[in-house]
Motif scaffolding. Structure first.
Motif, mmCIF file in Angstrom:
data_model
loop_
_atom_site.group_PDB
_atom_site.id
_atom_site.type_symbol
_atom_site.label_atom_id
_atom_site.label_comp_id
_atom_site.label_asym_id
_atom_site.label_seq_id
_atom_site.Cartn_x
_atom_site.Cartn_y
_atom_site.Cartn_z
ATOM 1 N N TYR A 133 0.721 -1.677 -0.031
ATOM 2 C CA TYR A 133 0.091 -0.341 -0.159
ATOM 3 C C TYR A 133 0.681 0.593 0.510
ATOM 4 C CZ TYR A 133 -4.206 3.252 1.662
ATOM 5 O OH TYR A 133 -4.861 4.110 1.433
ATOM 6 N N ALA A 134 1.849 1.115 0.468
ATOM 7 C CA ALA A 134 2.642 2.284 0.769
ATOM 8 C C ALA A 134 3.234 2.898 -0.564
ATOM 9 C CB ALA A 134 4.232 1.928 2.256
ATOM 10 N N GLU A 135 3.626 1.433 -0.937
ATOM 11 C CA GLU A 135 4.455 1.863 -2.836
ATOM 12 C C GLU A 135 3.692 2.059 -3.277
ATOM 13 O OE1 GLU A 135 7.855 -1.854 -3.998
ATOM 14 O OE2 GLU A 135 6.048 -2.552 -3.538
ATOM 15 N N ARG A 136 2.232 1.754 -3.143
ATOM 16 C CA ARG A 136 1.611 2.435 -4.821
ATOM 17 C C ARG A 136 1.172 3.630 -4.684
ATOM 18 N NH1 ARG A 136 -1.387 -2.956 -2.817
ATOM 19 N NH2 ARG A 136 -3.210 -1.357 -1.447
ATOM 20 N N ASN A 137 0.583 4.179 -2.543
ATOM 21 C CA ASN A 137 0.715 5.429 -3.068
ATOM 22 C C ASN A 137 1.949 6.628 -2.423
ATOM 23 O OD1 ASN A 137 -2.034 5.265 -2.395
ATOM 24 N ND2 ASN A 137 -2.111 3.278 -1.931
ATOM 25 N N GLY A 138 3.162 6.128 -2.515
ATOM 26 C CA GLY A 138 3.876 7.288 -2.578
ATOM 27 C C GLY A 138 4.300 7.432 -1.284
ATOM 28 N N LEU A 139 4.078 6.219 0.133
ATOM 29 C CA LEU A 139 4.420 7.148 1.684
ATOM 30 C C LEU A 139 4.886 6.711 2.311
ATOM 31 C CD1 LEU A 139 0.238 5.379 2.207
ATOM 32 C CD2 LEU A 139 0.987 8.034 1.912
ATOM 33 N N PRO A 140 5.849 8.201 2.841
ATOM 34 C CA PRO A 140 7.071 6.962 2.954
ATOM 35 C C PRO A 140 6.452 6.531 4.263
ATOM 36 C CG PRO A 140 6.379 9.255 3.498
ATOM 37 C CD PRO A 140 6.228 9.212 2.398
ATOM 38 N N VAL A 141 7.406 5.775 5.290
ATOM 39 C CA VAL A 141 7.135 5.158 6.087
ATOM 40 C C VAL A 141 8.128 4.959 7.680
ATOM 41 C CG1 VAL A 141 6.908 2.660 7.526
ATOM 42 C CG2 VAL A 141 5.910 2.955 5.156
ATOM 43 N N LEU A 142 8.174 5.876 8.487
ATOM 44 C CA LEU A 142 8.739 5.746 9.526
ATOM 45 C C LEU A 142 8.678 4.781 10.747
ATOM 46 C CD1 LEU A 142 10.009 9.461 11.173
ATOM 47 C CD2 LEU A 142 9.444 7.445 12.398
ATOM 48 N N VAL A 143 9.981 4.277 11.545
ATOM 49 C CA VAL A 143 9.840 3.372 11.634
ATOM 50 C C VAL A 143 10.650 3.668 13.182
ATOM 51 C CG1 VAL A 143 10.484 0.698 12.381
ATOM 52 C CG2 VAL A 143 9.866 1.435 9.843
ATOM 53 N N HIS A 144 10.346 3.555 14.569
ATOM 54 C CA HIS A 144 10.164 3.397 15.874
ATOM 55 C C HIS A 144 11.732 1.858 15.337
ATOM 56 C CE1 HIS A 144 11.888 4.134 19.659
ATOM 57 N NE2 HIS A 144 12.199 2.583 19.737
ATOM 58 N N MET A 145 13.086 2.556 16.122
ATOM 59 C CA MET A 145 14.300 2.105 16.214
ATOM 60 C C MET A 145 14.945 2.234 17.628
ATOM 61 S SD MET A 145 14.397 -0.666 13.410
ATOM 62 C CE MET A 145 14.014 -1.318 12.636
ATOM 63 N N GLY A 146 15.183 1.263 18.110
ATOM 64 C CA GLY A 146 16.173 1.684 19.176
ATOM 65 C C GLY A 146 15.367 1.339 20.632
ATOM 66 N N SER A 172 11.204 1.076 -3.381
ATOM 67 C CA SER A 172 10.409 2.567 -3.792
ATOM 68 C C SER A 172 10.006 3.025 -2.929
ATOM 69 C CB SER A 172 9.651 1.931 -4.814
ATOM 70 O OG SER A 172 8.300 1.179 -4.859
ATOM 71 N N VAL A 173 9.987 2.447 -1.589
ATOM 72 C CA VAL A 173 9.454 3.199 -0.514
ATOM 73 C C VAL A 173 10.064 3.483 0.407
ATOM 74 C CG1 VAL A 173 8.116 2.599 1.653
ATOM 75 C CG2 VAL A 173 8.011 1.084 -0.225
ATOM 76 N N LYS A 174 10.112 4.554 1.400
ATOM 77 C CA LYS A 174 11.085 5.334 1.814
ATOM 78 C C LYS A 174 10.652 5.023 2.764
ATOM 79 C CE LYS A 174 12.624 7.856 -2.152
ATOM 80 N NZ LYS A 174 13.774 7.629 -2.872
ATOM 81 N N ILE A 175 12.134 4.724 3.750
ATOM 82 C CA ILE A 175 11.930 4.073 5.458
ATOM 83 C C ILE A 175 12.904 4.987 5.745
ATOM 84 C CG2 ILE A 175 12.048 2.189 6.635
ATOM 85 C CD1 ILE A 175 11.526 0.549 4.387
ATOM 86 N N ILE A 176 12.270 5.707 6.708
ATOM 87 C CA ILE A 176 13.022 6.662 7.870
ATOM 88 C C ILE A 176 13.428 5.350 9.144
ATOM 89 C CG2 ILE A 176 13.568 8.642 9.142
ATOM 90 C CD1 ILE A 176 11.371 9.565 7.136
ATOM 91 N N LEU A 177 14.505 5.355 9.498
ATOM 92 C CA LEU A 177 15.331 4.580 11.460
ATOM 93 C C LEU A 177 14.925 5.982 12.083
ATOM 94 C CD1 LEU A 177 17.651 1.627 9.738
ATOM 95 C CD2 LEU A 177 14.759 1.676 9.675
ATOM 96 N N ALA A 178 14.236 5.320 12.807
ATOM 97 C CA ALA A 178 14.235 6.930 13.983
ATOM 98 C C ALA A 178 15.341 6.532 14.980
ATOM 99 C CB ALA A 178 12.529 6.652 14.803
ATOM 100 N N HIS A 179 15.367 8.077 15.709
ATOM 101 C CA HIS A 179 16.646 7.544 16.572
ATOM 102 C C HIS A 179 17.859 6.727 15.845
ATOM 103 C CE1 HIS A 179 13.412 9.284 18.869
ATOM 104 N NE2 HIS A 179 12.692 7.724 18.301
ATOM 105 N N LEU A 180 18.330 7.232 15.032
ATOM 106 C CA LEU A 180 19.909 6.467 14.864
ATOM 107 C C LEU A 180 19.800 5.200 14.799
ATOM 108 C CD1 LEU A 180 22.599 8.989 14.967
ATOM 109 C CD2 LEU A 180 21.714 8.229 12.400
ATOM 110 N N GLY A 181 18.437 4.194 15.689
ATOM 111 C CA GLY A 181 18.389 2.812 16.197
ATOM 112 C C GLY A 181 19.313 3.044 17.333
#
Length: 281
Positions: A133-146, A172-181
């Motif tokens: 769904y993120a890929e189809r709709n161009g939604l970046p995903v931010l993931v809590h890490m750490g 093609s999905v932009k992913i952000i890993l939060a807090h430098l993990g």
């Protein structure tokens, strides 16, 4: 323009269990954090030209549940400077319906995941509909890490390496890993170096200056400053405090021969067009 990719909006204390609130006292020892997270408080400690990605969070296991409608209402207060993300807890029934409603009815532009807080692994096959769904709709995903202050949140689900199968399958999905993990910063940095679609934010780290210095120096040695995005984790800290803290990291090295962080790269991180990198308008 300053772009803060990591801030929160919620109704406090109603969006949290008593147990979550009690444990949250461990978040910054010796520092009383006001968890009310009002936009007025955010703006008083941020430059006028800053723009902000904001989200709530859903994690039944940990006692946190923020309705995405509240995030949309928060964004509506200043739509020119705020970008809203939806959140889901895939351990709960109806999460796919909530995801679609957040995007298609509320107009939220990305997804925030709390794997450890909710008790799931980001590489679980059950999440494949989310990534599609993120890929189809161009939604970046931010993931809590750490790390976390919540006892029942499994550390096993917070390792940065867990995002690698997803990054490979959905480049093609932009992913952000939060807090430098943190405290797994080294693992986080080698992960974002490998995968063009994976970034990390530096939120909620400046008040651990020695650890942050080492982490940013490792990013500098790897040559991946360009993969780091500025973020705060408001209300745990602010834009102004975060920038001041990062700018001051070299000060503690005075009188030593330790290598210095590149101040030009620090300022470039503050001015980075993270929205463009994430495919957001």
């Amino acid at each position: 323009m300053i772009i803060d990719v990591h801030s929160h909006a919620w109704s406090f204390p109603t969006d949290f269990s008593d147990d979550f609130i009690r444990q949250a006292g461990r978040s910054r020892p010796g520092h009383a954090v006001d968890l009310s997270a009002t936009y007025e408080a955010y703006r008083t400690a941020a430059p006028e030209d800053s723009r902000t990605i904001v989200f709530g969070g859903k994690a039944r296991l940990s006692g946190m549940w923020v309705d995405d409608r509240n995030v949309a209402e928060y964004v509506a207060k200043d739509a020119k400077r705020l970008i809203g993300f939806l959140s889901i807890d895939p351990t709960q029934d109806g999460w796919q319906r909530e995801m679609q409603a957040g995007r298609e009815e509320l107009g939220l532009c990305g997804i925030k995941l709390l794997p450890m807080y909710a008790g799931f692994s980001p590489d679980d096959e059950k999440l494949e509909p989310l990534w599609q769904y993120a890929e189809r709709n161009g939604l970046p995903v931010l993931v809590h890490m750490g790390t976390t202050f919540i006892a029942q949140a499994p550390l096993a689900f917070t390792l940065p390496r867990l995002i690698e199968p997803v990054a490979l399958k959905h480049p093609s999905v932009k992913i952000i890993l939060a807090h430098l993990g943190h405290p797994y910063e080294g693992e986080c940095l080698v992960t974002i170096r490998k995968h063009e679609n994976v970034f990390a934010d530096v939120s909620a780290l400046h008040y651990r200056p020695w650890q942050l210095y080492n982490s940013l120096m490792l990013a500098q040695e790897y040559g991946i400053w360009h993969k780091l995005l500025f973020g705060t984790d408001f209300p745990f800290t602010t834009v102004n405090a975060s920038m001041a803290g990062i700018r001051a990291l070299n000060d503690m090295l005075e009188g030593t021969k330790l290598p210095r962080l590149d101040t030009g790269e620090i300022e470039a991180m503050f001015q980075r067009d993270s929205l463009k990198l994430l495919g957001l308008k």
